[in-house]
Design a protein around this motif. Sequence first.
Motif, PDB file in Angstrom:
ATOM      1  N   PRO A 171       0.811  -1.229   0.000  1.00  0.00           N
ATOM      2  CA  PRO A 171       0.000   0.000   0.000  1.00  0.00           C
ATOM      3  C   PRO A 171       0.840   1.274   0.000  1.00  0.00           C
ATOM      4  O   PRO A 171       0.518   2.242  -0.689  1.00  0.00           O
ATOM      5  N   GLY A 172       1.925   1.282   0.761  1.00  0.00           N
ATOM      6  CA  GLY A 172       2.792   2.451   0.788  1.00  0.00           C
ATOM      7  C   GLY A 172       3.469   2.681  -0.547  1.00  0.00           C
ATOM      8  O   GLY A 172       3.633   3.829  -0.986  1.00  0.00           O
ATOM      9  N   ALA A 175       0.928   4.176  -2.904  1.00  0.00           N
ATOM     10  CA  ALA A 175       0.714   5.588  -2.560  1.00  0.00           C
ATOM     11  C   ALA A 175       1.895   6.457  -2.990  1.00  0.00           C
ATOM     12  O   ALA A 175       1.710   7.604  -3.414  1.00  0.00           O
ATOM     13  N   VAL A 238      -2.341  11.812   0.169  1.00  0.00           N
ATOM     14  CA  VAL A 238      -1.701  10.636  -0.422  1.00  0.00           C
ATOM     15  C   VAL A 238      -0.248  10.561   0.038  1.00  0.00           C
ATOM     16  O   VAL A 238       0.280   9.470   0.299  1.00  0.00           O
ATOM     17  N   ARG A 240       0.837  11.460   2.902  1.00  0.00           N
ATOM     18  CA  ARG A 240       0.843  10.926   4.267  1.00  0.00           C
ATOM     19  C   ARG A 240       0.739   9.393   4.239  1.00  0.00           C
ATOM     20  O   ARG A 240       1.371   8.710   5.046  1.00  0.00           O
ATOM     21  N   ARG A 241      -0.039   8.842   3.320  1.00  0.00           N
ATOM     22  CA  ARG A 241      -0.128   7.382   3.210  1.00  0.00           C
ATOM     23  C   ARG A 241       1.199   6.792   2.756  1.00  0.00           C
ATOM     24  O   ARG A 241       1.606   5.723   3.221  1.00  0.00           O
ATOM     25  N   ALA A 244       3.657   6.662   5.591  1.00  0.00           N
ATOM     26  CA  ALA A 244       3.378   5.599   6.561  1.00  0.00           C
ATOM     27  C   ALA A 244       4.039   4.283   6.164  1.00  0.00           C
ATOM     28  O   ALA A 244       4.272   3.415   7.017  1.00  0.00           O
TER      29      ALA A 244
END
Length: 315
Positions: A171-172, A175, A238, A240-241, A244
């Motif tokens: 996911p990172g 993003a 986005v 910030r994602r 993470a």
Amino acid sequence: MSACFRPNRELDAAGITEPALRAAYTECRRINAHHGRTFFLATRLLPARARPAAHTLYGFARMADELVDNPAPGSDPAAELDRVAAMVDVVFDGGTPDDPVLAALADTVRRYGIERGLFDAFLKSMRRDLDPIEYRTFAELGDYMYGSAAVIGLQMLPVFGTVGPLADATPGAIALGEAFQLTNFLRDVGEDLDRGRLYLPSAELAAFGVSRSLLEERRPDPRIRAALAYFVARTRAVYRRAEAGVPLLRPESRPCVRTALTLYEGILDEIVALDYDILTRRAVVPKSRRLVVALPPLATVWARETLRGGRRLRS
């Protein structure tokens, strides 16, 4: 140039010894250095052994993108993309194409086990740019962005390395690619209009009273300013994602990704500083700011790799 950042040093660290292959990787590095100022600067923060692969993945993406955005006079971009797709077939059939970028790509794919589908999805999105369409919503834009941006983050993930299962960091990585792509859409909105393209979703623009024809007038307008402010805020979310996902990468790769995120998000800061008046000019992060962000981690990498080189010499 410090020895730890020289091309031969990177190739030696990666164990790339065959002369033709070294030349192919060197060409990819040249493409990255010439076209990808921000990304090239960030890649210098990777371990030396990983830099050639990063240059190559950028070089392949840039080569295909140039065929579509800046085709040679008299060329057929669709046929050129077909030619690239045929060379990708050769790569995944275990061969080595004559083209230097694809030759380096073949080696990178084998070293890192990068999936074939990521390249197919990328070329599919490049083909969609040959006949520009208007995207109504972010959901409609999502499929295009997966191929044009998310897959780049996923291709890079094995090169960066992870501290746990690769799937946890997916996911990172997605993003990461999307944040950079959305930033490009905002920075290049005027240039894209010149090419008959508009990537900002029309329904989102319409919510602020903005139409394509209003954008094509290329004059300051409070409605355009409000719409762009919304897109900037959405893009920051986005980022910030993507941030993470950085702790899920191998520690030695984190400075590269953090620096790239900081520098690329800086383009959004420049858009705001221009009061969103970007239809006739390009928002660019000043060289001084790039250096302020990148020099401290660059100095750390230089010191670490110089120390390692000294230890090898003593041994």
